[in-house]
Design a protein around this motif. Sequence first.
Motif, PDB file in Angstrom:
ATOM      1  N   GLN A 116      -8.883  -8.296  -4.611  1.00 38.59           N
ATOM      2  CA  GLN A 116      -8.982  -9.372  -3.634  1.00 38.59           C
ATOM      3  C   GLN A 116      -7.731 -10.238  -3.628  1.00 38.59           C
ATOM      4  OE1 GLN A 116      -9.695 -12.912  -4.346  1.00 38.59           O
ATOM      5  NE2 GLN A 116      -9.794 -13.410  -2.170  1.00 38.59           N
ATOM      6  N   ARG A 117      -7.187 -10.560  -4.773  1.00 42.29           N
ATOM      7  CA  ARG A 117      -6.017 -11.441  -4.839  1.00 42.29           C
ATOM      8  C   ARG A 117      -4.781 -10.837  -4.182  1.00 42.29           C
ATOM      9  NH1 ARG A 117      -6.750 -14.135 -10.331  1.00 42.29           N
ATOM     10  NH2 ARG A 117      -8.057 -15.853  -9.682  1.00 42.29           N
ATOM     11  N   LEU A 118      -4.722  -9.509  -4.095  1.00 38.52           N
ATOM     12  CA  LEU A 118      -3.531  -8.838  -3.596  1.00 38.52           C
ATOM     13  C   LEU A 118      -3.688  -8.297  -2.176  1.00 38.52           C
ATOM     14  CD1 LEU A 118      -2.601  -6.935  -6.861  1.00 38.52           C
ATOM     15  CD2 LEU A 118      -1.579  -9.035  -5.989  1.00 38.52           C
ATOM     16  N   ARG A 119      -4.881  -8.343  -1.618  1.00 36.22           N
ATOM     17  CA  ARG A 119      -5.149  -7.734  -0.310  1.00 36.22           C
ATOM     18  C   ARG A 119      -4.219  -8.188   0.799  1.00 36.22           C
ATOM     19  NH1 ARG A 119     -11.263  -8.110  -0.700  1.00 36.22           N
ATOM     20  NH2 ARG A 119     -11.524  -6.401  -2.150  1.00 36.22           N
ATOM     21  N   LYS A 120      -3.824  -9.429   0.796  1.00 37.24           N
ATOM     22  CA  LYS A 120      -2.967  -9.953   1.867  1.00 37.24           C
ATOM     23  C   LYS A 120      -1.593  -9.271   1.879  1.00 37.24           C
ATOM     24  CE  LYS A 120      -5.193 -13.434   3.860  1.00 37.24           C
ATOM     25  NZ  LYS A 120      -5.335 -13.716   5.216  1.00 37.24           N
ATOM     26  N   LEU A 121      -1.240  -8.610   0.785  1.00 34.02           N
ATOM     27  CA  LEU A 121       0.062  -7.944   0.715  1.00 34.02           C
ATOM     28  C   LEU A 121       0.015  -6.503   1.211  1.00 34.02           C
ATOM     29  CD1 LEU A 121       1.301  -9.262  -2.737  1.00 34.02           C
ATOM     30  CD2 LEU A 121       1.962 -10.043  -0.454  1.00 34.02           C
ATOM     31  N   CYS A 122      -1.171  -6.065   1.629  1.00 37.17           N
ATOM     32  CA  CYS A 122      -1.336  -4.658   2.006  1.00 37.17           C
ATOM     33  C   CYS A 122      -1.322  -4.432   3.510  1.00 37.17           C
ATOM     34  CB  CYS A 122      -2.631  -4.124   1.425  1.00 37.17           C
ATOM     35  SG  CYS A 122      -2.613  -4.201  -0.383  1.00 37.17           S
ATOM     36  N   SER A 162      -1.473   1.340  -3.083  1.00 33.05           N
ATOM     37  CA  SER A 162      -2.772   1.339  -2.389  1.00 33.05           C
ATOM     38  C   SER A 162      -3.912   1.033  -3.365  1.00 33.05           C
ATOM     39  CB  SER A 162      -3.008   2.675  -1.692  1.00 33.05           C
ATOM     40  OG  SER A 162      -2.949   3.739  -2.622  1.00 33.05           O
ATOM     41  N   GLN A 163      -3.751   1.394  -4.627  1.00 27.87           N
ATOM     42  CA  GLN A 163      -4.770   1.082  -5.628  1.00 27.87           C
ATOM     43  C   GLN A 163      -4.815  -0.416  -5.929  1.00 27.87           C
ATOM     44  OE1 GLN A 163      -3.025   4.035  -8.339  1.00 27.87           O
ATOM     45  NE2 GLN A 163      -5.118   4.796  -8.628  1.00 27.87           N
ATOM     46  N   LEU A 164      -3.698  -1.096  -5.779  1.00 24.81           N
ATOM     47  CA  LEU A 164      -3.671  -2.553  -5.975  1.00 24.81           C
ATOM     48  C   LEU A 164      -4.323  -3.279  -4.807  1.00 24.81           C
ATOM     49  CD1 LEU A 164      -0.063  -2.936  -7.400  1.00 24.81           C
ATOM     50  CD2 LEU A 164      -2.204  -3.338  -8.640  1.00 24.81           C
ATOM     51  N   CYS A 165      -4.364  -2.618  -3.658  1.00 26.41           N
ATOM     52  CA  CYS A 165      -4.909  -3.246  -2.452  1.00 26.41           C
ATOM     53  C   CYS A 165      -6.408  -3.502  -2.534  1.00 26.41           C
ATOM     54  CB  CYS A 165      -4.580  -2.394  -1.229  1.00 26.41           C
ATOM     55  SG  CYS A 165      -2.813  -2.390  -0.850  1.00 26.41           S
ATOM     56  N   VAL A 166      -7.095  -2.886  -3.455  1.00 26.52           N
ATOM     57  CA  VAL A 166      -8.531  -3.137  -3.597  1.00 26.52           C
ATOM     58  C   VAL A 166      -8.812  -4.462  -4.301  1.00 26.52           C
ATOM     59  CG1 VAL A 166      -9.060  -0.665  -3.607  1.00 26.52           C
ATOM     60  CG2 VAL A 166      -8.827  -1.896  -5.767  1.00 26.52           C
ATOM     61  N   SER A 209       0.809  -1.225   0.000  1.00 22.64           N
ATOM     62  CA  SER A 209       0.000   0.000   0.000  1.00 22.64           C
ATOM     63  C   SER A 209       0.842   1.275   0.000  1.00 22.64           C
ATOM     64  CB  SER A 209      -0.958   0.006   1.192  1.00 22.64           C
ATOM     65  OG  SER A 209      -0.229   0.027   2.395  1.00 22.64           O
ATOM     66  N   GLU A 210       2.110   1.179   0.402  1.00 17.90           N
ATOM     67  CA  GLU A 210       2.977   2.356   0.492  1.00 17.90           C
ATOM     68  C   GLU A 210       3.862   2.557  -0.749  1.00 17.90           C
ATOM     69  OE1 GLU A 210       2.664   4.402   3.136  1.00 17.90           O
ATOM     70  OE2 GLU A 210       1.062   3.010   3.728  1.00 17.90           O
ATOM     71  N   ARG A 211       3.729   1.701  -1.739  1.00 21.50           N
ATOM     72  CA  ARG A 211       4.648   1.748  -2.876  1.00 21.50           C
ATOM     73  C   ARG A 211       4.111   2.542  -4.057  1.00 21.50           C
ATOM     74  NH1 ARG A 211       8.937  -1.706  -2.694  1.00 21.50           N
ATOM     75  NH2 ARG A 211       8.978  -2.922  -0.779  1.00 21.50           N
ATOM     76  N   ARG A 212       5.022   3.180  -4.755  1.00 24.30           N
ATOM     77  CA  ARG A 212       4.736   3.820  -6.036  1.00 24.30           C
ATOM     78  C   ARG A 212       4.877   2.732  -7.102  1.00 24.30           C
ATOM     79  NH1 ARG A 212       8.824   7.792  -9.097  1.00 24.30           N
ATOM     80  NH2 ARG A 212       7.612   8.056 -10.982  1.00 24.30           N
ATOM     81  N   VAL A 213       3.902   2.646  -7.995  1.00 26.10           N
ATOM     82  CA  VAL A 213       3.897   1.615  -9.024  1.00 26.10           C
ATOM     83  C   VAL A 213       4.361   2.219 -10.349  1.00 26.10           C
ATOM     84  CG1 VAL A 213       2.471  -0.007 -10.341  1.00 26.10           C
ATOM     85  CG2 VAL A 213       2.025   0.366  -7.899  1.00 26.10           C
ATOM     86  N   ILE A 214       5.355   1.591 -10.916  1.00 25.65           N
ATOM     87  CA  ILE A 214       5.835   1.973 -12.245  1.00 25.65           C
ATOM     88  C   ILE A 214       5.623   0.775 -13.153  1.00 25.65           C
ATOM     89  CG2 ILE A 214       7.834   2.624 -13.620  1.00 25.65           C
ATOM     90  CD1 ILE A 214       8.899   4.036 -11.114  1.00 25.65           C
ATOM     91  N   HIS A 215       4.817   0.950 -14.160  1.00 26.91           N
ATOM     92  CA  HIS A 215       4.488  -0.158 -15.053  1.00 26.91           C
ATOM     93  C   HIS A 215       5.284  -0.045 -16.350  1.00 26.91           C
ATOM     94  CE1 HIS A 215       2.258  -3.419 -16.745  1.00 26.91           C
ATOM     95  NE2 HIS A 215       2.067  -2.696 -17.830  1.00 26.91           N
TER      96      HIS A 215
END
Length: 184
Positions: free
Chosen positions: A178-184, A172-176, A132-138
């Motif tokens: 379901q598959r990734l929630r456990k990482l937040c 934090s946008q990835l945290c919504v 949730s604290e990371r900046r995402v660069i795609h």
Amino acid sequence: MIPLTGGFQQIQGLGWSDVEIFDAAGLRTYTTSLHGRLRLVDNQRVQLFPRGIAELERESVVVRRHAKDTQLDHHLLITYPFAGFFYVSRANPALATAIEVGFKQAIADGSYQQLLEEVLFTPWLRNRLNLSERRVIHLRNPDAAQALAGVDPAHWIVPWRSLEASRLTQGSQLCVYQRLRKLC
């Protein structure tokens, strides 16, 4: 997509296909052996050694042992599509069907998510990733675009279409998802 700038240099493994992805994004990437990579980062000859989340825990022991001045960055997450596929003999269509049916069943009954959480999203990773604290660069993966076009998004761990469309730039946008929630 958020551009990476600043003239930093990164390191990858000899023959890794990730190098082509970084090159396509205009990033200067060098290649060498594992201990050479860690030594180059530790001695500040390169600034970045991108690793997949599946490798972090296993490699942490090696990093602690051989690169004491190297640490996991707590602010950046680089994403790019990188798919794994099953190849089966054309003479065995029953195996291909069994794999497909089993995979779809595992997604539907939740056992695929459970496997992710037990094997990949370990307590070690959850305590250190702070998604949730990371900046995402795609970064785009030109070789994967056509292969992934026909893949059902329900089969992905990561929402590639939203990343490709630059709609996700913060962990934090990835945290919504379901598959990734456990990482937040």
